[in-house]
Design a protein around this motif. Structure first.
Motif, PDB file in Angstrom:
ATOM      1  N   ALA A 178       6.476   9.212  -3.133  1.00  0.00           N
ATOM      2  CA  ALA A 178       6.469   9.679  -1.497  1.00  0.00           C
ATOM      3  C   ALA A 178       5.712  10.763  -1.206  1.00  0.00           C
ATOM      4  N   LEU A 179       5.706  11.955  -2.285  1.00  0.00           N
ATOM      5  CA  LEU A 179       5.162  13.054  -1.852  1.00  0.00           C
ATOM      6  C   LEU A 179       3.692  12.755  -1.855  1.00  0.00           C
ATOM      7  N   HIS A 180       3.032  11.951  -2.902  1.00  0.00           N
ATOM      8  CA  HIS A 180       1.741  11.477  -3.081  1.00  0.00           C
ATOM      9  C   HIS A 180       1.193  10.792  -1.868  1.00  0.00           C
ATOM     10  N   PHE A 181       1.904   9.756  -1.358  1.00  0.00           N
ATOM     11  CA  PHE A 181       1.646   8.950  -0.454  1.00  0.00           C
ATOM     12  C   PHE A 181       1.453   9.897   1.005  1.00  0.00           C
ATOM     13  N   ALA A 182       2.244  10.809   1.203  1.00  0.00           N
ATOM     14  CA  ALA A 182       2.448  11.662   2.424  1.00  0.00           C
ATOM     15  C   ALA A 182       1.235  12.571   2.337  1.00  0.00           C
ATOM     16  N   ARG A 183       1.093  13.370   1.102  1.00  0.00           N
ATOM     17  CA  ARG A 183      -0.085  14.517   0.788  1.00  0.00           C
ATOM     18  C   ARG A 183      -1.473  13.966   0.788  1.00  0.00           C
ATOM     19  N   ASP A 184      -1.667  12.869   0.076  1.00  0.00           N
ATOM     20  CA  ASP A 184      -2.892  12.612  -0.403  1.00  0.00           C
ATOM     21  C   ASP A 184      -3.444  11.292   0.541  1.00  0.00           C
ATOM     22  N   LEU A 185      -2.370  10.618   1.221  1.00  0.00           N
ATOM     23  CA  LEU A 185      -3.034   9.459   2.112  1.00  0.00           C
ATOM     24  C   LEU A 185      -2.440   9.463   3.342  1.00  0.00           C
ATOM     25  N   GLY A 186      -1.497  10.293   3.814  1.00  0.00           N
ATOM     26  CA  GLY A 186      -1.189  10.487   5.195  1.00  0.00           C
ATOM     27  C   GLY A 186      -0.300   9.491   5.550  1.00  0.00           C
ATOM     28  N   VAL A 187       0.348   8.740   4.539  1.00  0.00           N
ATOM     29  CA  VAL A 187       1.349   7.774   4.669  1.00  0.00           C
ATOM     30  C   VAL A 187       2.764   8.233   4.477  1.00  0.00           C
ATOM     31  N   VAL A 188       3.518   8.499   5.517  1.00  0.00           N
ATOM     32  CA  VAL A 188       4.852   9.028   5.262  1.00  0.00           C
ATOM     33  C   VAL A 188       6.136   8.219   5.134  1.00  0.00           C
ATOM     34  N   VAL A 189       6.565   8.124   3.846  1.00  0.00           N
ATOM     35  CA  VAL A 189       7.727   6.935   3.705  1.00  0.00           C
ATOM     36  C   VAL A 189       8.804   7.691   2.964  1.00  0.00           C
ATOM     37  N   PRO A 190      10.203   7.316   3.063  1.00  0.00           N
ATOM     38  CA  PRO A 190      11.096   8.009   2.218  1.00  0.00           C
ATOM     39  C   PRO A 190      10.995   7.259   0.609  1.00  0.00           C
ATOM     40  N   ALA A 191      11.660   7.803  -0.377  1.00  0.00           N
ATOM     41  CA  ALA A 191      11.323   7.161  -1.742  1.00  0.00           C
ATOM     42  C   ALA A 191      11.854   5.836  -1.634  1.00  0.00           C
ATOM     43  N   SER A 192      12.549   5.484  -0.796  1.00  0.00           N
ATOM     44  CA  SER A 192      13.386   3.902  -0.931  1.00  0.00           C
ATOM     45  C   SER A 192      12.097   2.957  -0.377  1.00  0.00           C
ATOM     46  N   GLN A 193      11.095   3.620   0.308  1.00  0.00           N
ATOM     47  CA  GLN A 193      10.110   2.642   0.594  1.00  0.00           C
ATOM     48  C   GLN A 193       8.868   2.715  -0.493  1.00  0.00           C
ATOM     49  N   THR A 194       9.177   3.340  -1.456  1.00  0.00           N
ATOM     50  CA  THR A 194       8.138   3.318  -2.700  1.00  0.00           C
ATOM     51  C   THR A 194       8.658   2.504  -3.760  1.00  0.00           C
ATOM     52  N   MET A 195       7.586   2.112  -4.718  1.00  0.00           N
ATOM     53  CA  MET A 195       7.861   1.280  -5.587  1.00  0.00           C
ATOM     54  C   MET A 195       6.673   1.642  -6.987  1.00  0.00           C
ATOM     55  N   VAL A 196       7.342   1.685  -8.097  1.00  0.00           N
ATOM     56  CA  VAL A 196       6.630   1.819  -9.307  1.00  0.00           C
ATOM     57  C   VAL A 196       6.420   0.781 -10.080  1.00  0.00           C
ATOM     58  N   SER A 197       5.330   0.119 -10.427  1.00  0.00           N
ATOM     59  CA  SER A 197       4.931  -0.673 -11.360  1.00  0.00           C
ATOM     60  C   SER A 197       4.000  -0.454 -12.505  1.00  0.00           C
ATOM     61  N   ALA A 198       3.953  -1.561 -13.395  1.00  0.00           N
ATOM     62  CA  ALA A 198       2.998  -1.306 -14.632  1.00  0.00           C
ATOM     63  C   ALA A 198       1.600  -1.506 -14.114  1.00  0.00           C
ATOM     64  N   GLY A 199       1.298  -0.594 -13.395  1.00  0.00           N
ATOM     65  CA  GLY A 199      -0.389  -0.552 -13.036  1.00  0.00           C
ATOM     66  C   GLY A 199      -0.334  -1.104 -11.521  1.00  0.00           C
ATOM     67  N   GLY A 200      -1.310  -0.493 -10.891  1.00  0.00           N
ATOM     68  CA  GLY A 200      -1.440  -1.335  -9.390  1.00  0.00           C
ATOM     69  C   GLY A 200      -1.383  -2.712  -9.403  1.00  0.00           C
ATOM     70  N   LYS A 201      -1.884  -3.367 -10.275  1.00  0.00           N
ATOM     71  CA  LYS A 201      -2.208  -4.734 -10.229  1.00  0.00           C
ATOM     72  C   LYS A 201      -0.789  -5.570 -10.321  1.00  0.00           C
ATOM     73  N   GLN A 202       0.002  -5.159 -10.898  1.00  0.00           N
ATOM     74  CA  GLN A 202       1.416  -5.610 -11.027  1.00  0.00           C
ATOM     75  C   GLN A 202       2.227  -5.437  -9.583  1.00  0.00           C
ATOM     76  N   ALA A 203       1.819  -4.333  -9.011  1.00  0.00           N
ATOM     77  CA  ALA A 203       2.489  -3.991  -7.807  1.00  0.00           C
ATOM     78  C   ALA A 203       1.888  -5.320  -6.942  1.00  0.00           C
ATOM     79  N   ILE A 204       0.507  -5.409  -6.680  1.00  0.00           N
ATOM     80  CA  ILE A 204      -0.185  -6.359  -5.912  1.00  0.00           C
ATOM     81  C   ILE A 204       0.318  -7.582  -6.481  1.00  0.00           C
ATOM     82  N   PHE A 205       0.411  -8.017  -7.689  1.00  0.00           N
ATOM     83  CA  PHE A 205       1.050  -9.454  -8.196  1.00  0.00           C
ATOM     84  C   PHE A 205       2.336  -9.657  -7.560  1.00  0.00           C
TER      85      PHE A 205
END
Ligand code: GLU
Length: 388
Positions: free
Chosen positions: A77-104
Motif C-alpha cells: 500500500a505504501l508503494h502504490f501510494a508513494r510510487d504510483l499515486g494510487v492510494v488504497v488500504p492494505a486490504s485492497q492489495t494482493m501479493v502473488s508469485a510474480g505480476g503474471k500470476q496476479a494478472i492470471f
C-alpha cells in the motif's frame, strides 16, 4: 488421454521458450548473447539479500496468509501510494508469485466465454494467452511507431461493444517502451466513464524505468473516479532486480482482490514466505539506487538504438520506458520467411532475441537491452554480421 479445450486455445510463452533455448545453448558451450527475456542484469540490492537471509534464520519458512503477509500488504500500500499515486488500504492489495500470476488470477476470476478484452498491440506475450485461456475474446487495438505505440481515445471508443469486459494497459509498455501521459490517460478515462461495465488493468511494473521528465502517470491515479474498476499491477522483478523471487503486487477494488485471493487459495497458496520478507525490505528500504539504474538503462537504450539504426534494413524508435526496443526488420524478412525464422538465424549467429510476432507485432524482433554495454555492442555486431 486429452488436453483441455482451455489449454489447446493457448500457445507456450515465446519469451520463456527463447530464454530456455538460450540457457540450453549456453549450457552446451555455445557463446550466446541473450537479449531475449526481460531481466535486469543488476545484482539484487544487498539490503534485500540481507533481509532474505535474516528471514531464513528467523524461521520464516512456513505458510503465510494466502494473499500475502499483513506486513507486506502494508508495504505494498505504501508503494502504490508513494510510487504510483494510487492510494488504497492494505486490504485492497494482493501479493502473488510474480505480476503474471496476479494478472492470471484477475482475468480468470472475471472473464466469461464471449467477453471481449481490448489489448493494445503489440502487447506483452502473456496477455492474450491468459484471456483466451479464460475463454475471452481478444480484441487487438493496433498501434504504430508513428503514433508512439499508444491507442487514442477515438480508437478505444470505436472498439467498445456491449461485450467489452476489460481494457488492458501497460505503461511503460513491453515490447515497445511506450509511455502514456496523464493527459492521454484522461482522454481514455473520458471514454471509459461512458461504459461502466469495463474494467481496466494497468500493468505498471516498469514504472521506475522511464526516460521522460516528470512523474509516472497511471490511470487509477489520474482518473480517481475510475479507481473502483481499475486493477493496478506492479512488482519487484524489474525495478529491484528480483525476477527469481517471484513477487507481484496488485491494488484494486476489494471485491476483485478477494476474488483473486479465492483463486490463489486453490492454485499456489501464499507466495514464498522468504520472498515476501525480501519484498518488505525492498519496498521499505532505500529507493535512491533506482535513479542510477534508470540512468544506466537510458545509456544502454541510446547505445543499442543507435547501433540497430545503423544496420542497413533495420530500424527502431527510441523507447520512452522499460528496457525493450522493437526492431522493424521487414526488409530482411523475405530472405527468411518470417520473423521466427529470422530469430533462429540470429540465434545461429550467437544472439537470442524474440520475434515481434510473439507480441502481436510484425516482421521484426524485440531486444531486451537490460544487459551490459559490452554485451549490447557485441549483439549489434553479430546482428549486423548475420544480416549482411
Ligand atoms: N516479462 C518478461 C519478458 O517479457 C519476462 C518473461 C515473461 O514472463 O514473459 O521478457
Amino acid at each position: 488421454m486429452k488436453l483441455s479445450q482451455a489449454l489447446s486455445r493457448i500457445a507456450p510463452s515465446r519469451t520463456a521458450a527463447m530464454m530456455d533455448r538460450a540457457f540450453e545453448l549456453k549450457a552446451a558451450g555455445k557463446d550466446i548473447v541473450s537479449l531475449s527475456v526481460g531481466e535486469p542484469d543488476f545484482a539484487t540490492p544487498a539490503h534485500v539479500i540481507a533481509a532474505t537471509k535474516a528471514a531464513l534464520d528467523a524461521g520464516e519458512t512456513k505458510y503465510t496468509a494466502v494473499s500475502g503477509t499483513q506486513r507486506l500488504r502494508e508495504a505494498a500500500a505504501l508503494h502504490f501510494a508513494r510510487d504510483l499515486g494510487v492510494v488504497v488500504p492494505a486490504s485492497q492489495t494482493m501479493v502473488s508469485a510474480g505480476g503474471k500470476q496476479a494478472i492470471f488470477h484477475a482475468l480468470l476470476a472475471t472473464i466469461d466465454p464471449g467477453d471481449e478484452v481490448l489489448i493494445p498491440a503489440p502487447w506483452w506475450v502473456s496477455y492474450p494467452e491468459i484471456v483466451r485461456f479464460a475463454g475471452g475474446t481478444v480484441v487487438p487495438l493496433e498501434t504504430t511507431p508513428a503514433g508512439g505505440y499508444r491507442i487514442s481515445a477515438a480508437q478505444l471508443e470505436a472498439a467498445i461493444t456491449p461485450k467489452t469486459s476489460w481494457l488492458l494497459l501497460n505503461s511503460p509498455g513491453n515490447p515497445t517502451g511506450s509511455v502514456y501521459s496523464a493527459e492521454e490517460l484522461r482522454a481514455l478515462g473520458g471514454v471509459l466513464a461512458q461504459h461502466p461495465q469495463i474494467m481496466v488493468m494497468s500493468d505498471d511494473i516498469y514504472a521506475p524505468l522511464r526516460y521522460l521528465p516528470g512523474r509516472h502517470a497511471t490511470i487509477a491515479a489520474v482518473c480517481p473516479e475510475l479507481a473502483p474498476r481499475v486493477l493496478t499491477v506492479s512488482g519487484l522483478s524489474k525495478s529491484h532486480a528480483m525476477t527469481g523471487f517471484r513477487i507481484g503486487l496488485a491494488a484494486g477494488p476489494e471485491w476483485l482482490i478477494k476474488a483473486m485471493g479465492k483463486l490463489q487459495s486453490h492454485s499456489s497458496g501464499n507466495p514464498s514466505s522468504i520472498s515476501q520478507a525480501a519484498a518488505v525490505a525492498a519496498l521499505e528500504g532505500p529507493q535512491d539506487f533506482l535513479v542510477e539504474w534508470c540512468a544506466i538503462m537510458r545509456r544502454r537504450r541510446d547505445r543499442v538504438v543507435a547501433g540497430i539504426n545503423a544496420i542497413p534494413g533495420l530500424s527502431t524508435p527510441s523507447p520512452d520506458g522499460a528496457f525493450y526496443c522493437l526492431v522493424d526488420a521487414s526488409t530482411h524478412i523475405a530472405r527468411f520467411g518470417d520473423d521466427e525464422a529470422l530469430c533462429l538465424h540470429l540465434l545461429d549467429h550467437g544472439v537470442a532475441v524474440v520475434a515481434a510476432s510473439a507480441f502481436g507485432g510484425h516482421d521484426g524482433f524485440r531486444i531486451s537491452f537490460a544487459a551490459s554495454e559490452a554485451q549490447l555492442d557485441e549483439a549489434v555486431h553479430r546482428i549486423a554480421g548475420a544480416l549482411s
